[in-house]
Design a protein around this motif. Structure first.
Motif, PDB file in Angstrom:
ATOM      1  N   ASP A 150       0.834  -1.249  -0.122  1.00 39.86           N
ATOM      2  CA  ASP A 150       0.095  -0.108   0.102  1.00 39.86           C
ATOM      3  C   ASP A 150       1.070   0.922   0.336  1.00 39.86           C
ATOM      4  N   ILE A 151       1.613   1.959  -0.752  1.00 44.12           N
ATOM      5  CA  ILE A 151       2.564   2.084  -1.421  1.00 44.12           C
ATOM      6  C   ILE A 151       1.692   4.065  -1.107  1.00 44.12           C
ATOM      7  N   LYS A 152       1.172   4.247  -1.668  1.00 43.62           N
ATOM      8  CA  LYS A 152      -0.265   5.594  -1.879  1.00 43.62           C
ATOM      9  C   LYS A 152      -0.288   5.672  -0.309  1.00 43.62           C
ATOM     10  N   GLY A 153      -1.207   4.762   0.093  1.00 43.88           N
ATOM     11  CA  GLY A 153      -1.243   4.461   2.120  1.00 43.88           C
ATOM     12  C   GLY A 153       0.178   5.284   2.853  1.00 43.88           C
ATOM     13  N   ALA A 154       1.212   4.713   2.896  1.00 45.73           N
ATOM     14  CA  ALA A 154       2.483   5.036   3.314  1.00 45.73           C
ATOM     15  C   ALA A 154       2.579   6.768   2.925  1.00 45.73           C
ATOM     16  N   ILE A 155       2.437   6.890   1.733  1.00 48.21           N
ATOM     17  CA  ILE A 155       2.973   8.177   1.478  1.00 48.21           C
ATOM     18  C   ILE A 155       2.058   9.455   1.894  1.00 48.21           C
ATOM     19  N   GLU A 156       0.547   8.627   1.624  1.00 47.93           N
ATOM     20  CA  GLU A 156      -0.117   9.677   2.727  1.00 47.93           C
ATOM     21  C   GLU A 156       0.200   9.760   3.702  1.00 47.93           C
ATOM     22  N   ARG A 157       1.106   8.899   4.458  1.00 49.92           N
ATOM     23  CA  ARG A 157       0.716   8.685   5.787  1.00 49.92           C
ATOM     24  C   ARG A 157       1.843   9.900   6.608  1.00 49.92           C
ATOM     25  N   VAL A 158       3.718   9.603   5.901  1.00 49.20           N
ATOM     26  CA  VAL A 158       4.541  10.211   6.199  1.00 49.20           C
ATOM     27  C   VAL A 158       3.810  11.762   5.405  1.00 49.20           C
ATOM     28  N   ASN A 159       3.377  12.396   4.276  1.00 51.83           N
ATOM     29  CA  ASN A 159       2.582  13.553   4.393  1.00 51.83           C
ATOM     30  C   ASN A 159       2.371  13.868   5.521  1.00 51.83           C
ATOM     31  N   ASP A 160       1.622  13.337   5.900  1.00 51.48           N
ATOM     32  CA  ASP A 160       0.176  13.999   7.458  1.00 51.48           C
ATOM     33  C   ASP A 160       1.293  14.088   8.616  1.00 51.48           C
ATOM     34  N   LEU A 161       2.246  13.151   8.478  1.00 50.23           N
ATOM     35  CA  LEU A 161       3.276  13.194   9.850  1.00 50.23           C
ATOM     36  C   LEU A 161       4.755  14.453   9.459  1.00 50.23           C
ATOM     37  N   ASN A 162       5.031  14.565   8.135  1.00 53.42           N
ATOM     38  CA  ASN A 162       6.597  15.589   8.158  1.00 53.42           C
ATOM     39  C   ASN A 162       6.190  15.451   6.456  1.00 53.42           C
TER      40      ASN A 162
ATOM     41  N   ASP B  24       7.841  17.744   4.375  1.00 54.42           N
ATOM     42  CA  ASP B  24       9.550  18.041   4.420  1.00 54.42           C
ATOM     43  C   ASP B  24       9.934  16.596   4.171  1.00 54.42           C
ATOM     44  N   ILE B  25       9.636  15.247   4.855  1.00 62.66           N
ATOM     45  CA  ILE B  25      10.481  14.126   4.324  1.00 62.66           C
ATOM     46  C   ILE B  25      10.713  14.024   2.713  1.00 62.66           C
ATOM     47  N   LEU B  26       9.558  13.919   2.125  1.00 66.82           N
ATOM     48  CA  LEU B  26       9.877  13.159   0.557  1.00 66.82           C
ATOM     49  C   LEU B  26       9.841  14.270   0.666  1.00 66.82           C
ATOM     50  N   ASP B  27       9.347  15.923   0.278  1.00 61.29           N
ATOM     51  CA  ASP B  27      10.061  16.860  -0.424  1.00 61.29           C
ATOM     52  C   ASP B  27      11.832  16.953  -0.683  1.00 61.29           C
ATOM     53  N   THR B  28      12.698  16.488   0.325  1.00 65.19           N
ATOM     54  CA  THR B  28      13.772  17.275   0.951  1.00 65.19           C
ATOM     55  C   THR B  28      14.688  15.665  -0.043  1.00 65.19           C
ATOM     56  N   ASP B  29      13.542  14.207  -0.069  1.00 62.32           N
ATOM     57  CA  ASP B  29      14.665  13.169  -0.461  1.00 62.32           C
ATOM     58  C   ASP B  29      14.040  12.880  -1.504  1.00 62.32           C
TER      59      ASP B  29
END
Length: 249
Positions: A77-89, A91-96
């Motif tokens: 469930d990659i979309k679900g994981a990405i949504e959870r990461v973005n809810d948490l922070n 910047d994590i995916l924006d900077t990597d």
């Protein structure tokens, strides 16, 4: 070095030397807590903190959030994981960008796994291709993933071996571990636990010492029992299991 020229160290002498090495219990507790937190054993970390009296600056509640994200990737469930990461922070995916690419790549793999070829092609063109243009070093990985479309899997993932085992669970695990490390770093925590590295160092050190001495070695990492060198002198390959165990830690 021949066996006769090696230094012989008895178990009594070895244990005597070990007893002279100062090891604080608090350091051992920190090592255990480090492993429990980074590997995501929330309940065990809370119990260990209670029993040992060890206080940690890490919010143990954050472990559960991190494990839910890792489990989502492991489940595909990659979309679900990405949504959870973005809810948490966010910047994590924006900077990597490399991490974000690998998550999108894993989503593409999941689409191909499900036989949704048209959707996979559209997703690759709209989401992954622009990343490849911005980061040419990622193009090879995209090409490798798109090669999966050349196979008719019929519900089985055996052909994935031809393109690096992308359909294997191990690839999900690799992506989950990369994301887990980024989440830890975002909370100013170590990306990897210290304990596995120490076990690997133990195995390497014993291999070096094997060439120079006969001594009470640890042949089984799980039991961590010191062997009696007097009883192992005539046992071929007695030291192999420790190295094998530590290498898989």
């Amino acid at each position: 070095m021949t066996a006769s020229s090696k230094q012989n160290i008895s178990i009594d002498e070895w244990e005597g030397k070990m007893s002279e090495v100062p090891i604080a219990k608090s350091d051992l507790n920190q090592l255990i807590m480090n492993y429990l937190i980074i590997e995501g054993y929330k309940d065990a970390a809370e119990k260990f903190s209670e029993e040992s009296g060890l206080k940690t600056k890490v919010d143990l509640g954050s472990i559960e959030e991190r494990m839910q994200i890792r489990f989502a990737v492991q489940s595909g469930d990659i979309k679900g994981a990405i949504e959870r990461v973005n809810d948490l922070n966010p910047d994590i995916l924006d900077t990597d960008p490399r991490l974000y690419f690998h998550l999108q790549q894993q989503h593409l793999i999941e689409l191909i796994r499900l036989g949704r070829a048209e959707e996979a092609l559209e997703f690759a063109q709209e989401e992954l291709a622009p990343h490849g243009e911005e980061h040419p070093e990622l193009l090879r990985e995209l090409e490798k993933t798109m090669a999966l479309l050349a196979f008719d899997f019929g519900g089985a993932g055996g052909n994935g071996v031809a393109v690096g085992g992308l359909l294997d669970f191990a690839h999900r695990q690799k992506t989950a571990n990369e994301l887990n490390a980024a989440l830890l770093a975002a909370h100013s925590q170590p990306r990897e636990p210290k304990l596995p590295a120490l076990l690997q160092l133990l195995a390497w050190t014993q291999e070096q010492l094997d060439e120079k001495a006969t001594y009470p070695r640890i042949n089984n990492i799980v039991s961590a029992v010191l062997s009696d060198p007097a009883s192992e002198q005539n046992v071929p390959g007695a030291g192999a299991s420790a190295s094998a165990s530590a290498s898989t830690a």
